[in-house]
Design an enzyme around this catalytic site. Structure first.
Site, PDB file in Angstrom:
ATOM      1  N   GLU A 128      35.149  44.838  22.657  1.00 18.37           N
ATOM      2  CA  GLU A 128      35.669  46.052  22.913  1.00 18.37           C
ATOM      3  C   GLU A 128      35.413  47.040  21.634  1.00 18.37           C
ATOM      4  O   GLU A 128      36.051  47.962  21.500  1.00 18.37           O
ATOM      5  CB  GLU A 128      37.082  45.992  23.120  1.00 18.37           C
ATOM      6  CG  GLU A 128      37.326  45.602  24.544  1.00 18.37           C
ATOM      7  CD  GLU A 128      38.515  44.645  24.832  1.00 18.37           C
ATOM      8  OE1 GLU A 128      39.283  45.059  25.475  1.00 18.37           O
ATOM      9  OE2 GLU A 128      38.610  43.606  24.191  1.00 18.37           O
ATOM     10  N   SER A 180      39.532  41.761  27.992  1.00 15.12           N
ATOM     11  CA  SER A 180      38.361  42.643  28.716  1.00 15.12           C
ATOM     12  C   SER A 180      37.638  41.684  29.796  1.00 15.12           C
ATOM     13  O   SER A 180      36.640  41.963  30.143  1.00 15.12           O
ATOM     14  CB  SER A 180      37.526  43.029  27.783  1.00 15.12           C
ATOM     15  OG  SER A 180      37.066  42.039  27.018  1.00 15.12           O
ATOM     16  N   SER A 229      42.097  56.549  29.654  1.00 13.42           N
ATOM     17  CA  SER A 229      42.572  55.064  29.830  1.00 13.42           C
ATOM     18  C   SER A 229      43.952  55.243  30.426  1.00 13.42           C
ATOM     19  O   SER A 229      44.825  56.039  30.362  1.00 13.42           O
ATOM     20  CB  SER A 229      42.772  54.307  28.432  1.00 13.42           C
ATOM     21  OG  SER A 229      41.680  54.514  27.624  1.00 13.42           O
TER      22      SER A 229
HETATM   23  N1  LIG Z   1      45.857  35.069  39.210  1.00 14.89           N
HETATM   24  C1  LIG Z   1      45.123  36.180  39.673  1.00 14.89           C
HETATM   25  N2  LIG Z   1      44.990  36.393  41.053  1.00 14.89           N
HETATM   26  C2  LIG Z   1      44.287  37.390  41.400  1.00 14.89           C
HETATM   27  N3  LIG Z   1      43.269  38.319  40.467  1.00 14.89           N
HETATM   28  C3  LIG Z   1      43.437  37.971  39.285  1.00 14.89           C
HETATM   29  C4  LIG Z   1      44.278  36.862  38.923  1.00 14.89           C
HETATM   30  N4  LIG Z   1      44.196  36.834  37.354  1.00 14.89           N
HETATM   31  C5  LIG Z   1      43.469  37.705  36.949  1.00 14.89           C
HETATM   32  N5  LIG Z   1      42.766  38.240  38.225  1.00 14.89           N
HETATM   33  C6  LIG Z   1      41.771  39.602  38.204  1.00 14.89           C
HETATM   34  O1  LIG Z   1      41.237  39.395  37.029  1.00 14.89           O
HETATM   35  C7  LIG Z   1      41.459  40.638  36.132  1.00 14.89           C
HETATM   36  C8  LIG Z   1      41.355  40.064  34.716  1.00 14.89           C
HETATM   37  O2  LIG Z   1      42.477  39.195  34.538  1.00 14.89           O
HETATM   38  P1  LIG Z   1      43.430  39.245  33.465  1.00 14.89           P
HETATM   39  O3  LIG Z   1      44.320  38.191  33.330  1.00 14.89           O
HETATM   40  O4  LIG Z   1      44.060  40.470  33.587  1.00 14.89           O
HETATM   41  O5  LIG Z   1      42.541  39.300  31.986  1.00 14.89           O
HETATM   42  P2  LIG Z   1      42.232  40.292  31.057  1.00 14.89           P
HETATM   43  O6  LIG Z   1      43.066  39.873  29.597  1.00 14.89           O
HETATM   44  O7  LIG Z   1      40.759  39.980  30.368  1.00 14.89           O
HETATM   45  O8  LIG Z   1      42.353  41.847  31.351  1.00 14.89           O
HETATM   46  C9  LIG Z   1      42.616  41.036  36.625  1.00 14.89           C
HETATM   47  O9  LIG Z   1      42.515  42.366  36.341  1.00 14.89           O
HETATM   48  C10 LIG Z   1      42.591  40.968  38.163  1.00 14.89           C
HETATM   49  O10 LIG Z   1      41.672  41.687  38.792  1.00 14.89           O
END
Ligand SMILES: Nc1ncnc2c1ncn2[C@@H]1O[C@H](COP(=O)(O)OP(=O)(O)O)[C@@H](O)[C@H]1O
Ligand SMILES: [Mg+2]
Length: 357
Positions: free
Chosen positions: A15, A185, A319
């Site tokens: 990032e 990210s 953001s």
């Molecule tokens: N358990 C889940 N069920 C459905 N979608 C998910 C799930 N975990 C992650 N996602 C999708 O993946 C994206 C990134 O996951 P996240 O855990 O938020 O990681 P980061 O820390 O990289 O943002 C989420 O914003 C969502 O769109």
């Protein structure tokens, strides 16, 4: 007396470029009658470069990349404490860094050792918030609703890969999400619907971390809430993220730029209230300070799950976090001022703590 504000930005992280955009925006929003701005650029190699004091907004992030600047050792910052009385040091450090080596408690730990006041979360909240397994374990203990999850370290997986996949199928099932524990990210994250995809997803995620998490995949809207404060944290209105892709992956976050943000999110008032309550509970469960963005899943049948908190959320004026606060009545320059004040409040409180009997 103007506040001598040191901005730390760039960084050894995926990032890096987002951080540069943030720095440019923060500089543009700071009231130069109240703040002296001292930039420190951290290159993608991790070198710290001190730039000249800035007396005006910058037009391009190139002006903030001091690749041939004066290289300083991070602990050169320490001289600023002893020299601050003489008017040479910094009054406040603002780490505008995301992901590992910035949002994970490492920089915060260094600032604590140097006894420097800084904006945002401390060491514990930053590192617990960075590790998805630790974060979820703490949330589980606080009774916060989450999807089912399990985790592996690399050596356990290597010892018996088939057994690892079997236990995921038994405990979590498909579809599931496989993620490196300590990233952000959306790097290294895959959605899986079969054993084949699961095996590939493990390979991929283990490239980025020695620990991975596997979660039950839900079909849900993604709603986010901003939290601001120290001991009495306040919530913003909720906002919704509508990614164009199947999920909010790296590309939709940083490359397409056309993910829709709907603020305020169209959710029932009782859903918004429940989310705010969980956002505050999550803030307290990790002992956060300053700010976090709490990210939720909302399923069609109305179930609310906490997905994660981000201890240094995206912070450009476009953001989610600043936009949420704008819609709650706190504009970008005011938000920055509040964060500086909250950092100072926490620092001053810490100075009253006794270290010996
Ligand atoms: N358990 C889940 N069920 C459905 N979608 C998910 C799930 N975990 C992650 N996602 C999708 O993946 C994206 C990134 O996951 P996240 O855990 O938020 O990681 P980061 O820390 O990289 O943002 C989420 O914003 C969502 O769109
Ligand atoms: Mg996320």
């Amino acid at each position: 007396m103007k506040t001598k504000l040191c901005l730390l930005y760039g960084g050894k992280s995926a990032e890096h470029n987002v951080s540069l955009q943030t720095a440019k925006a923060v500089i543009g929003a700071l009231d130069l009658n109240k703040f002296d701005i001292h930039p420190i650029f951290i290159s993608t190699e991790g070198e710290w470069m001190k730039g000249p004091q800035l007396n005006a907004p910058v037009k391009d992030v190139k002006e903030l990349q001091f690749n041939n600047g004066e290289e300083i050792s991070p602990n050169a910052l320490s001289t600023s404490i002893s020299s601050s009385e003489k008017g040479e040091g910094y009054d406040m450090i603002f780490p505008l860094l995301h992901g590992p080596n910035g949002e994970d408690g490492t920089v915060q730990g260094m600032l604590e050792l140097l006894n420097l006041p800084y904006v945002g979360n401390g060491v514990l909240a930053s590192s617990a918030g960075m590790d998805k397994v630790i974060m979820k374990n703490l949330f589980a203990q606080a009774g916060i609703p989450q999807v089912n999850y399990t985790w592996f370290i690399r050596s356990t997986w290597k010892a018996n890969e088939e057994q690892a996949y079997e236990s995921v199928e038994k405990e979590i099932g498909y579809p599931c999400f496989v993620k490196p524990a300590n990233l952000g990210s959306s790097v290294g994250i895959s959605k899986c619907s079969s054993r084949d995809e699961l095996a590939k997803a493990f390979q991929e995620a283990f490239q980025f971390d020695r620990k991975i998490i596997i979660e039950e995949g839900v079909k849900a809207r993604e709603i986010e809430i901003g939290v601001l404060g120290n001991d009495q944290p306040q919530c913003s209105v909720p906002g919704e993220i509508v990614p164009k892709t199947d999920f909010y992956d790296y590309k939709s976050k940083y490359e397409d730029g056309d993910t829709a943000l709907i603020i305020p999110a169209e959710v029932e008032e009782d859903v918004a209230d429940k989310m705010k309550e969980i956002a505050i509970q999550s803030f307290k469960a990790l002992d956060c300070s300053g700010l976090v963005r709490a990210d939720f899943f909302l399923t069609e049948d109305g179930r609310i799950y906490m997905n994660e908190v981000n201890t240094m959320p995206g912070f450009t004026p476009y953001s989610m976090f600043p936009l949420l606060w704008k819609h709650t009545g706190v504009d970008y320059p005011t938000l920055i001022g509040k964060l500086v004040d909250l950092g100072l409040e926490r620092y001053q409180e810490k100075q009253t703590i006794k270290h010996t009997m």
